[in-house]
Design a protein around this motif. Structure first.
Motif, mmCIF file in Angstrom:
data_model
loop_
_atom_site.group_PDB
_atom_site.id
_atom_site.type_symbol
_atom_site.label_atom_id
_atom_site.label_comp_id
_atom_site.label_asym_id
_atom_site.label_seq_id
_atom_site.Cartn_x
_atom_site.Cartn_y
_atom_site.Cartn_z
ATOM 1 N N SER A 272 -1.958 -27.245 13.122
ATOM 2 C CA SER A 272 -3.154 -26.547 13.601
ATOM 3 C C SER A 272 -4.402 -27.409 13.458
ATOM 4 O O SER A 272 -5.281 -27.398 14.333
ATOM 5 C CB SER A 272 -3.339 -25.231 12.844
ATOM 6 N N HIS A 273 -4.477 -28.190 12.387
ATOM 7 C CA HIS A 273 -5.648 -29.047 12.197
ATOM 8 C C HIS A 273 -5.661 -30.210 13.201
ATOM 9 O O HIS A 273 -6.715 -30.586 13.714
ATOM 10 C CB HIS A 273 -5.691 -29.578 10.762
ATOM 11 N N GLU A 274 -4.486 -30.740 13.485
ATOM 12 C CA GLU A 274 -4.427 -31.809 14.483
ATOM 13 C C GLU A 274 -4.788 -31.260 15.862
ATOM 14 O O GLU A 274 -5.507 -31.918 16.632
ATOM 15 C CB GLU A 274 -3.034 -32.435 14.496
ATOM 16 N N SER A 275 -4.307 -30.081 16.178
ATOM 17 C CA SER A 275 -4.655 -29.452 17.466
ATOM 18 C C SER A 275 -6.161 -29.226 17.571
ATOM 19 O O SER A 275 -6.754 -29.423 18.647
ATOM 20 C CB SER A 275 -3.912 -28.124 17.619
ATOM 21 N N TYR A 276 -6.771 -28.796 16.469
ATOM 22 C CA TYR A 276 -8.224 -28.607 16.462
ATOM 23 C C TYR A 276 -8.936 -29.916 16.787
ATOM 24 O O TYR A 276 -9.890 -29.946 17.582
ATOM 25 C CB TYR A 276 -8.676 -28.084 15.095
ATOM 26 N N LEU A 277 -8.482 -31.025 16.196
ATOM 27 C CA LEU A 277 -9.110 -32.319 16.454
ATOM 28 C C LEU A 277 -8.960 -32.730 17.914
ATOM 29 O O LEU A 277 -9.908 -33.226 18.541
ATOM 30 C CB LEU A 277 -8.501 -33.384 15.543
ATOM 31 N N VAL A 278 -7.782 -32.523 18.470
ATOM 32 C CA VAL A 278 -7.544 -32.889 19.865
ATOM 33 C C VAL A 278 -8.415 -32.047 20.790
ATOM 34 O O VAL A 278 -9.061 -32.570 21.714
ATOM 35 C CB VAL A 278 -6.056 -32.713 20.232
ATOM 36 N N GLU A 279 -8.452 -30.734 20.560
ATOM 37 C CA GLU A 279 -9.259 -29.853 21.413
ATOM 38 C C GLU A 279 -10.750 -30.157 21.274
ATOM 39 O O GLU A 279 -11.507 -30.083 22.252
ATOM 40 C CB GLU A 279 -8.971 -28.389 21.067
ATOM 41 N N THR A 280 -11.176 -30.504 20.063
ATOM 42 C CA THR A 280 -12.579 -30.874 19.858
ATOM 43 C C THR A 280 -12.923 -32.144 20.632
ATOM 44 O O THR A 280 -13.991 -32.238 21.259
ATOM 45 C CB THR A 280 -12.863 -31.084 18.359
ATOM 46 N N LEU A 281 -12.019 -33.109 20.604
ATOM 47 C CA LEU A 281 -12.250 -34.350 21.340
ATOM 48 C C LEU A 281 -12.331 -34.068 22.841
ATOM 49 O O LEU A 281 -13.215 -34.597 23.537
ATOM 50 C CB LEU A 281 -11.130 -35.353 21.042
ATOM 51 N N LYS A 282 -11.439 -33.239 23.347
ATOM 52 C CA LYS A 282 -11.462 -32.913 24.775
ATOM 53 C C LYS A 282 -12.740 -32.162 25.152
ATOM 54 O O LYS A 282 -13.355 -32.449 26.186
ATOM 55 C CB LYS A 282 -10.232 -32.075 25.135
ATOM 56 N N THR A 284 -15.713 -32.189 23.640
ATOM 57 C CA THR A 284 -16.908 -33.034 23.568
ATOM 58 C C THR A 284 -16.905 -34.118 24.633
ATOM 59 O O THR A 284 -17.965 -34.632 24.994
ATOM 60 C CB THR A 284 -17.018 -33.674 22.173
ATOM 61 N N ASP A 285 -15.736 -34.457 25.146
ATOM 62 C CA ASP A 285 -15.670 -35.385 26.273
ATOM 63 C C ASP A 285 -16.193 -34.718 27.545
ATOM 64 O O ASP A 285 -16.903 -35.338 28.341
ATOM 65 C CB ASP A 285 -14.227 -35.850 26.474
ATOM 66 N N LEU A 294 -17.979 -35.659 18.662
ATOM 67 C CA LEU A 294 -16.950 -36.453 19.346
ATOM 68 C C LEU A 294 -16.506 -37.623 18.471
ATOM 69 O O LEU A 294 -15.306 -37.880 18.316
ATOM 70 C CB LEU A 294 -17.496 -36.950 20.689
ATOM 71 N N ARG A 295 -17.469 -38.332 17.897
ATOM 72 C CA ARG A 295 -17.131 -39.469 17.036
ATOM 73 C C ARG A 295 -16.311 -39.023 15.834
ATOM 74 O O ARG A 295 -15.356 -39.694 15.430
ATOM 75 C CB ARG A 295 -18.403 -40.167 16.565
ATOM 76 N N GLU A 325 -17.287 -42.454 30.704
ATOM 77 C CA GLU A 325 -18.532 -42.655 29.979
ATOM 78 C C GLU A 325 -18.283 -43.402 28.672
ATOM 79 O O GLU A 325 -17.336 -43.096 27.937
ATOM 80 C CB GLU A 325 -19.198 -41.301 29.677
ATOM 81 N N ASP A 326 -19.156 -44.368 28.376
ATOM 82 C CA ASP A 326 -19.036 -45.103 27.122
ATOM 83 C C ASP A 326 -19.174 -44.197 25.904
ATOM 84 O O ASP A 326 -18.658 -44.501 24.837
ATOM 85 C CB ASP A 326 -20.104 -46.203 27.047
ATOM 86 N N SER A 327 -19.879 -43.081 26.077
ATOM 87 C CA SER A 327 -20.061 -42.161 24.950
ATOM 88 C C SER A 327 -18.728 -41.625 24.451
ATOM 89 O O SER A 327 -18.599 -41.264 23.278
ATOM 90 C CB SER A 327 -20.963 -40.999 25.367
ATOM 91 N N THR A 328 -17.724 -41.585 25.317
ATOM 92 C CA THR A 328 -16.368 -41.197 24.910
ATOM 93 C C THR A 328 -15.502 -42.418 24.654
ATOM 94 O O THR A 328 -14.820 -42.521 23.622
ATOM 95 C CB THR A 328 -15.693 -40.326 25.984
ATOM 96 N N ARG A 329 -15.529 -43.370 25.578
ATOM 97 C CA ARG A 329 -14.606 -44.503 25.473
ATOM 98 C C ARG A 329 -14.837 -45.320 24.198
ATOM 99 O O ARG A 329 -13.871 -45.766 23.561
ATOM 100 C CB ARG A 329 -14.745 -45.422 26.701
#
Length: 410
Positions: A272-282, A284-285, A294-295, A325-329
């Motif tokens: 669940s914590h890993e899923s939270y990180l993945v969804e947060t990254l998506k 914020t992208d 995002l960082r 966008e560089d802000s994500t990459r």
């Protein structure tokens, strides 16, 4: 090479901007990939000395091709020449690059050059030497490291001293006790920039002896809370769970990814914590205005990747590759590169399996351009070359190594 602390992330992301501008002015051109030779290639003494002299050339292609030649020269020929360059060459940058290249040959004679470089007036040489002893701990050097920990003034050298000291602080003995005392003291002393590097090093080397000191920092709402939380997860002592659960209820949104990654590293509700990180990254992208979050999500997934969570590493590619966008990459590439340096075997396996390999390697290359750990990158390059030479001619692994060598320009 490490999951970047706050200060190091900032420097690396500034580097990303510089790299992007450089690419524009150079028309996006880099040294063209060459077919890798099937084994080290002897060269004449004149060719080798000429290449070493060009290690500090202002022209990118000239110094890159010089490094290529030296790396592919048999150790029996290259190592003595590099040792001589480290001690005698008149150009300080050439001495630095020679020391970095020397580390890639894994030759026992390099240790003397590294030991002598610990006291060099050249900051770059000292940083490389401390990084070498991080990966090759020598307990006899602990008293010298403890002294340097108090006296070293180089902004980019002090973190390397901290990591060398943390790596040597395992085991028992008077010297180890002194190292641990110095590290624990600096968790709570000095500028945040240096405290962050100490906390990160203690986490990376699973320093259970520093659990209480780092816990005290994690309980405080401040700029080091995320570093401390992540370090508690890396140390792996489940006594930290109570603290992490408590701060999870009160910490800022930007700190939540570090806490989630830490709890996952402790083996609790990891999915669940890993899923939270993945969804947060998506999220914020897709949505502007959440750069810090995002960082933090990218860093958290990077920490999981370093710890062996291949799905976390793959998710970074899934988000980073299509990003425009560089802000994500930039932060995603930095996390990917950190995994490559810290968990090279996992990264090689992932790249072999990843469907869009060329784009994945290109993202990795962007991260390598941002990282400052030249010795750690040289260790990665050495593994890739050795794997290439040892693999069958048409094997997928050898093809991958050729792609890495060509794209990362080594």
């Amino acid at each position: 090479m490490r999951c970047p602390s706050r200060a190091r992330r900032t420097r690396a992301l500034l580097s990303a901007l510089i790299v992007s501008v450089f690419a524009v002015f150079c028309g996006g051109e880099i040294a063209s990939a060459q077919q890798e030779p099937s084994a080290p290639q002897p060269v004449s003494a004149v060719q080798l000395q000429s290449a070493i002299a060009k290690l500090g050339d202002l022209d990118y292609s000239a110094r890159t091709n010089a490094s290529r030649l030296v790396r592919r020269t048999p150790a029996a020929q290259a190592v003595p020449a590099l040792i001589q360059a480290v001690s005698e060459h008149g150009d300080g940058y050439v001495r630095y690059r020679a020391l970095v290249l020397l580390s890639g040959f894994n030759d026992p004679r390099a240790k003397d050059s590294m030991r002598e470089s610990l006291t060099s007036p050249n900051d770059r040489l000292r940083a490389v030497a401390y990084s070498f002893f991080e990966h090759n701990p020598d307990r006899a050097l602990i008293p010298q490291f403890v002294t340097a920990f108090d006296t070293e003034q180089g902004e980019f050298v002090r973190p390397a001293v901290a990591r060398a000291l943390a790596a040597a602080a395992a085991g028992d003995g008077v010297e180890v006790a002194a190292a641990r005392q110095a590290l624990i003291r600096d968790v709570a002393r000095g500028e945040d920039f240096f405290r962050s590097s100490v906390i990160e090093a203690l986490g990376d080397y699973k320093a259970a002896f520093a659990l209480d000191a780092i816990t005290s920092v994690a309980k405080l709402d401040g700029p080091l809370q995320d570093d401390a939380a992540l370090a508690l997860g890396k140390i792996g002592d489940k006594r930290a769970l109570e603290t992490l659960a408590a701060i999870q209820r009160t910490a800022s949104r930007q700190t939540q990814p570090s806490i989630a990654a830490a709890i996952c590293l402790l083996g609790v509700n990891c999915s669940s914590h890993e899923s939270y990180l993945v969804e947060t990254l998506k999220f914020t992208d897709r949505n502007a205005g959440y750069q810090e979050l995002l960082r933090a999500a990218a860093t958290g997934l990077g920490a999981l990747g370093v710890a062996g969570h291949q799905e976390a590493a793959a998710s970074l590619f899934d988000v980073g590759i299509p990003a425009t966008e560089d802000s994500t990459r930039a932060p995603v590439a930095l996390a990917v590169a950190t995994i490559a340096l810290r968990s090279t075997r996992l990264m090689m396996t992932l790249l072999e399996q990843y469907a869009d390999r060329e784009k994945a390697v290109a993202l990795l290359a962007e991260g390598f351009d941002m990282l400052e750990e030249d010795l750690d990158k040289e260790r990665f390059f050495a593994v890739a070359r050795r794997t290439y030479w040892e693999s069958d001619g048409a094997s997928p692994r050898r093809v991958l190594m050729q792609t890495l060598i060509g794209t990362l320009d080594f």
